[in-house]
Write a protein that holds these residues in place. Sequence first.
Motif, PDB file in Angstrom:
ATOM      1  N   GLU A  58      31.897  45.543  35.005  1.00  0.00           N
ATOM      2  CA  GLU A  58      33.356  45.579  34.950  1.00  0.00           C
ATOM      3  C   GLU A  58      33.946  44.298  35.532  1.00  0.00           C
ATOM      4  O   GLU A  58      33.519  43.817  36.573  1.00  0.00           O
ATOM      5  N   LYS A  59      34.941  43.744  34.829  1.00  0.00           N
ATOM      6  CA  LYS A  59      35.673  42.569  35.295  1.00  0.00           C
ATOM      7  C   LYS A  59      37.133  42.953  35.446  1.00  0.00           C
ATOM      8  O   LYS A  59      37.700  43.606  34.584  1.00  0.00           O
ATOM      9  N   ARG A  60      37.724  42.526  36.566  1.00  0.00           N
ATOM     10  CA  ARG A  60      39.132  42.792  36.818  1.00  0.00           C
ATOM     11  C   ARG A  60      39.799  41.473  37.178  1.00  0.00           C
ATOM     12  O   ARG A  60      39.374  40.790  38.093  1.00  0.00           O
ATOM     13  N   THR A  61      40.872  41.135  36.490  1.00  0.00           N
ATOM     14  CA  THR A  61      41.567  39.871  36.732  1.00  0.00           C
ATOM     15  C   THR A  61      42.991  40.131  37.184  1.00  0.00           C
ATOM     16  O   THR A  61      43.683  40.976  36.621  1.00  0.00           O
ATOM     17  N   GLY A  62      43.419  39.398  38.210  1.00  0.00           N
ATOM     18  CA  GLY A  62      44.812  39.428  38.634  1.00  0.00           C
ATOM     19  C   GLY A  62      45.154  40.437  39.713  1.00  0.00           C
ATOM     20  O   GLY A  62      46.255  40.423  40.233  1.00  0.00           O
ATOM     21  N   GLU A  63      44.217  41.345  40.079  1.00  0.00           N
ATOM     22  CA  GLU A  63      44.492  42.297  41.161  1.00  0.00           C
ATOM     23  C   GLU A  63      44.551  41.578  42.500  1.00  0.00           C
ATOM     24  O   GLU A  63      45.203  42.033  43.428  1.00  0.00           O
ATOM     25  N   VAL A  64      43.800  40.491  42.582  1.00  0.00           N
ATOM     26  CA  VAL A  64      43.695  39.697  43.801  1.00  0.00           C
ATOM     27  C   VAL A  64      43.969  38.251  43.434  1.00  0.00           C
ATOM     28  O   VAL A  64      43.618  37.797  42.340  1.00  0.00           O
ATOM     29  N   THR A  65      44.616  37.542  44.360  1.00  0.00           N
ATOM     30  CA  THR A  65      44.880  36.130  44.129  1.00  0.00           C
ATOM     31  C   THR A  65      44.236  35.286  45.217  1.00  0.00           C
ATOM     32  O   THR A  65      43.931  35.767  46.309  1.00  0.00           O
ATOM     33  N   MET A  66      44.047  34.028  44.890  1.00  0.00           N
ATOM     34  CA  MET A  66      43.563  33.040  45.841  1.00  0.00           C
ATOM     35  C   MET A  66      44.521  31.866  45.768  1.00  0.00           C
ATOM     36  O   MET A  66      44.628  31.234  44.715  1.00  0.00           O
ATOM     37  N   LYS A  67      45.246  31.657  46.857  1.00  0.00           N
ATOM     38  CA  LYS A  67      46.282  30.621  46.898  1.00  0.00           C
ATOM     39  C   LYS A  67      47.282  30.814  45.756  1.00  0.00           C
ATOM     40  O   LYS A  67      47.709  29.868  45.114  1.00  0.00           O
ATOM     41  N   GLY A  68      47.600  32.073  45.495  1.00  0.00           N
ATOM     42  CA  GLY A  68      48.587  32.419  44.483  1.00  0.00           C
ATOM     43  C   GLY A  68      48.064  32.477  43.060  1.00  0.00           C
ATOM     44  O   GLY A  68      48.775  32.901  42.159  1.00  0.00           O
ATOM     45  N   ASN A  69      46.815  32.078  42.843  1.00  0.00           N
ATOM     46  CA  ASN A  69      46.240  32.084  41.497  1.00  0.00           C
ATOM     47  C   ASN A  69      45.396  33.338  41.289  1.00  0.00           C
ATOM     48  O   ASN A  69      44.594  33.699  42.154  1.00  0.00           O
ATOM     49  N   PRO A  70      45.569  34.019  40.140  1.00  0.00           N
ATOM     50  CA  PRO A  70      44.764  35.219  39.884  1.00  0.00           C
ATOM     51  C   PRO A  70      43.285  34.874  39.787  1.00  0.00           C
ATOM     52  O   PRO A  70      42.919  33.828  39.258  1.00  0.00           O
ATOM     53  N   ILE A  71      42.453  35.761  40.326  1.00  0.00           N
ATOM     54  CA  ILE A  71      41.013  35.570  40.232  1.00  0.00           C
ATOM     55  C   ILE A  71      40.389  36.787  39.556  1.00  0.00           C
ATOM     56  O   ILE A  71      40.988  37.862  39.511  1.00  0.00           O
ATOM     57  N   THR A  72      39.182  36.596  39.039  1.00  0.00           N
ATOM     58  CA  THR A  72      38.450  37.679  38.402  1.00  0.00           C
ATOM     59  C   THR A  72      37.405  38.209  39.369  1.00  0.00           C
ATOM     60  O   THR A  72      36.609  37.441  39.917  1.00  0.00           O
ATOM     61  N   LEU A  73      37.449  39.525  39.576  1.00  0.00           N
ATOM     62  CA  LEU A  73      36.467  40.197  40.416  1.00  0.00           C
ATOM     63  C   LEU A  73      35.499  40.968  39.540  1.00  0.00           C
ATOM     64  O   LEU A  73      35.891  41.542  38.520  1.00  0.00           O
ATOM     65  N   LEU A  74      34.251  41.004  39.967  1.00  0.00           N
ATOM     66  CA  LEU A  74      33.212  41.752  39.268  1.00  0.00           C
ATOM     67  C   LEU A  74      32.896  43.022  40.037  1.00  0.00           C
ATOM     68  O   LEU A  74      32.838  43.015  41.266  1.00  0.00           O
ATOM     69  N   GLY A  75      32.663  44.096  39.306  1.00  0.00           N
ATOM     70  CA  GLY A  75      32.289  45.363  39.909  1.00  0.00           C
ATOM     71  C   GLY A  75      33.407  46.376  39.814  1.00  0.00           C
ATOM     72  O   GLY A  75      34.545  46.062  39.488  1.00  0.00           O
ATOM     73  N   LYS A  76      33.043  47.614  40.121  1.00  0.00           N
ATOM     74  CA  LYS A  76      33.980  48.731  40.006  1.00  0.00           C
ATOM     75  C   LYS A  76      34.887  48.793  41.224  1.00  0.00           C
ATOM     76  O   LYS A  76      34.424  48.743  42.360  1.00  0.00           O
ATOM     77  N   LYS A  77      36.176  48.952  40.991  1.00  0.00           N
ATOM     78  CA  LYS A  77      37.124  49.146  42.082  1.00  0.00           C
ATOM     79  C   LYS A  77      36.994  50.585  42.569  1.00  0.00           C
ATOM     80  O   LYS A  77      37.087  51.528  41.792  1.00  0.00           O
ATOM     81  N   LEU A  78      36.781  50.748  43.865  1.00  0.00           N
ATOM     82  CA  LEU A  78      36.643  52.073  44.458  1.00  0.00           C
ATOM     83  C   LEU A  78      37.998  52.591  44.909  1.00  0.00           C
ATOM     84  O   LEU A  78      38.969  51.840  44.974  1.00  0.00           O
ATOM     85  N   LYS A  79      38.029  53.882  45.248  1.00  0.00           N
ATOM     86  CA  LYS A  79      39.280  54.470  45.735  1.00  0.00           C
ATOM     87  C   LYS A  79      38.976  55.457  46.863  1.00  0.00           C
ATOM     88  O   LYS A  79      37.829  55.903  47.016  1.00  0.00           O
ATOM     89  N   VAL A  80      39.996  55.785  47.620  1.00  0.00           N
ATOM     90  CA  VAL A  80      39.864  56.769  48.690  1.00  0.00           C
ATOM     91  C   VAL A  80      39.371  58.073  48.071  1.00  0.00           C
ATOM     92  O   VAL A  80      39.840  58.490  47.010  1.00  0.00           O
ATOM     93  N   GLY A  81      38.408  58.699  48.740  1.00  0.00           N
ATOM     94  CA  GLY A  81      37.813  59.942  48.251  1.00  0.00           C
ATOM     95  C   GLY A  81      36.485  59.734  47.553  1.00  0.00           C
ATOM     96  O   GLY A  81      35.710  60.685  47.415  1.00  0.00           O
TER      97      GLY A  81
END
Length: 169
Positions: free
Chosen positions: A2-25
């Motif tokens: 899984e790739k997720r882009t834009g959930e997190v930024t670095m110096k204001g620029n969106p980055i792509t994260l690899l792996g599943k986003k977890l949640k509470v529970g």
Amino acid sequence: MEKRTGEVTMKGNPITLLGKKLKVGDKAPDFTVQDLDFSAVKLSDFSGKIVIINAVPSVDTSVCSAQLHRFNSEAAKFTNVAILSVSADLPFALSRYCAADGIDAIKVTSDHKDLDFGLKYGLVIEALRLLSRAVFVINQQGKIVYLEYVDEVSHEPDYTRVLNAVKAL
């Protein structure tokens, strides 16, 4: 993967994260990282304890260093709580850093080998092969009760919320 882009930024620029986003529970996925002597450390090694996982990009940055120092100082306030810090830094560099900065109350580990932790927790910065900044609190039953994927990599997490989540257990 899984790739997720834009959930997190670095110096204001969106980055792509690899792996599943977890949640509470969610059940906290077991993972293997390396201790400062390259021996294996698993989340399951801390079964029955409350675990704080402190994920940072690199101890060689001021924000990451501040984060490690904060959790190191908070560690003495808790019983039956393990605090793991995880980065993709090599164990050699982590060992030097801990010795020079007096980081001795938390378990500092490396995910450099397989990025097992980073991929299972959705934290691998694709372009840099580093971990994004995040904090997870896992209860004694292995469930995630608090998490913070820090939305800007250069910002520190909300320590008050992390510590309140631990105190509530």
